[in-house]
Design an enzyme around this catalytic site. Structure first.
Site, PDB file in Angstrom:
ATOM      1  CG  ASN A   1      -2.097  -0.900   1.099  1.00 59.98           C
ATOM      2  OD1 ASN A   1      -2.632  -1.086   0.007  1.00 59.98           O
ATOM      3  ND2 ASN A   1      -2.534  -1.494   2.198  1.00 59.98           N
TER       4      ASN A   1
ATOM      5  CG  ASN B   1      -7.661   0.856   3.795  1.00 57.75           C
ATOM      6  OD1 ASN B   1      -8.259   0.531   2.770  1.00 57.75           O
ATOM      7  ND2 ASN B   1      -6.562   0.254   4.184  1.00 57.75           N
TER       8      ASN B   1
ATOM      9  CB  ALA C   1     -10.718  -8.484  -1.402  1.00 58.54           C
TER      10      ALA C   1
ATOM     11  CB  SER D   1     -10.007  -1.544   5.240  1.00 60.86           C
ATOM     12  OG  SER D   1      -9.947  -1.211   6.618  1.00 60.86           O
TER      13      SER D   1
ATOM     14  CE  LYS E   1      -5.158  -1.246  -3.196  1.00 62.18           C
ATOM     15  NZ  LYS E   1      -3.936  -2.053  -3.181  1.00 62.18           N
TER      16      LYS E   1
END
Length: 302
Positions: free
Chosen positions: A102, A186, A126, A247, A178
């Site tokens: 991330n 999140n 996911a 998340s 993203k």
């Protein structure tokens, strides 16, 4: 192709499992409880279309990356520097490192820490660890990678193994796209402790997400980032494609772990301050997650 997965949590285990299932030699570098389970039973890869135990190697030592052609670098953004220090003396000079993380700064940071070629990678999957050595896949599983000397070969091999992989000249924009999804979902998923499908049904949630996206786009524009597609539409679609997903921030908080929120909404706040762009909604979300994180850390220590 020998593939090492550094930091094999949910994301690393999913991709490592898929590539091993596709015939590649894969080693997962993971926490001891996962390593023990994988050595004993194989990696349980539970998806919507199959539930299998995949046989592959696993280790808790960084030395396991030795001889790898490709490294999937999947550690938390907070751990990039410490994990890179563990790679240096074991990774061959011709290895390619893909940053499946991330945030938008990890590849640039990693290039200052190791001499091997690094390719920024955007991850859309996911998944969660449902138990030791057991990864539960909720949806998607595609990658976007920036061009490198072997990107075409990797994209072909990964896609053949069931990991759709696209090469893009605008990975920076894709990483920001993203990031915007993460900023919208999140923190809210973590604060409410709700999966995406239920989260978006909450009173007032869609307008807050819209404001988050607007702030992110304003910061990106000021930073000279060209974001592909329509981020507002992407945010609206995500809940339908990953309705049962919590998340990663929510998962971290539930396990008493430090979150990556400083690299998500926190990054938008920092860049906004540097560029003179106000980001009040992102600031509130970042602050609330940090408060919960601190409270749970204090509870765990007491």
């Amino acid at each position: 192709m020998k593939i090492a997965v550094m930091g094999a949590g949910a994301v690393g285990c999913y991709y490592g499992g898929m590539l091993a299932r596709g015939g590649h030699e894969v080693v997962l570098i993971a926490r001891p409880q996962h390593v023990e389970a994988i050595k004993r039973d194989g990696l349980r890869l539970e998806t919507r279309s199959f539930d299998e135990h995949v046989r592959l190697s696993a280790s808790s030592e960084a030395s396991a990356v030795e001889g790898a052609n490709v490294v999937l670098f999947c550690v938390k953004s907070n751990d990039t520097e410490s994990a890179a220090a563990g790679l240096g003396k074991y990774l061959g000079p011709s290895a390619l490192v893909l940053t499946l993380q991330n945030g938008v700064e990890n590849a640039d940071l990693l290039r200052t820490l190791i001499p091997q070629e690094v390719a920024a990678t955007v991850v859309y999957v996911a998944a969660e660890m449902a138990g030791p050595g057991h990864v539960l896949h909720h949806g998607r599983g595609d990658l976007i990678i920036e061009p490198s000397r072997s990107s075409e070969d990797i994209a072909r091999r990964f896609s053949a193994a069931g990991v759709p992989t696209e090469i893009s000249d605008n990975v920076r924009g894709a990483l920001w796209a993203k990031l915007i999804l993460n900023c919208a979902y999140n923190a809210l998923s973590a604060i409410a402790h709700l999966p995406y499908g239920k989260l978006v049904q909450g009173v007032g949630v869609p307008p807050i997400m819209h404001d988050v996206v607007d702030e992110c786009l304003a910061v990106a524009k000021a930073d000279g980032v060209s974001i592909p597609g329509d981020p507002h539409e992407a945010v609206r679609r995500l809940a339908a494609s990953m309705s049962s997903q919590y998340s990663s921030t929510a998962q971290d908080l539930s396990r008493g772990k430090r979150t990556e929120i400083d690299h998500l909404n926190g990054l938008i706040v920092r860049r906004g301050e540097a560029l003179g762009v106000p980001t009040p909604v992102n600031r509130v979300l970042h602050t609330l997650v940090k408060l919960i994180e601190g409270k749970r850390a204090g509870t765990a220590q007491s």
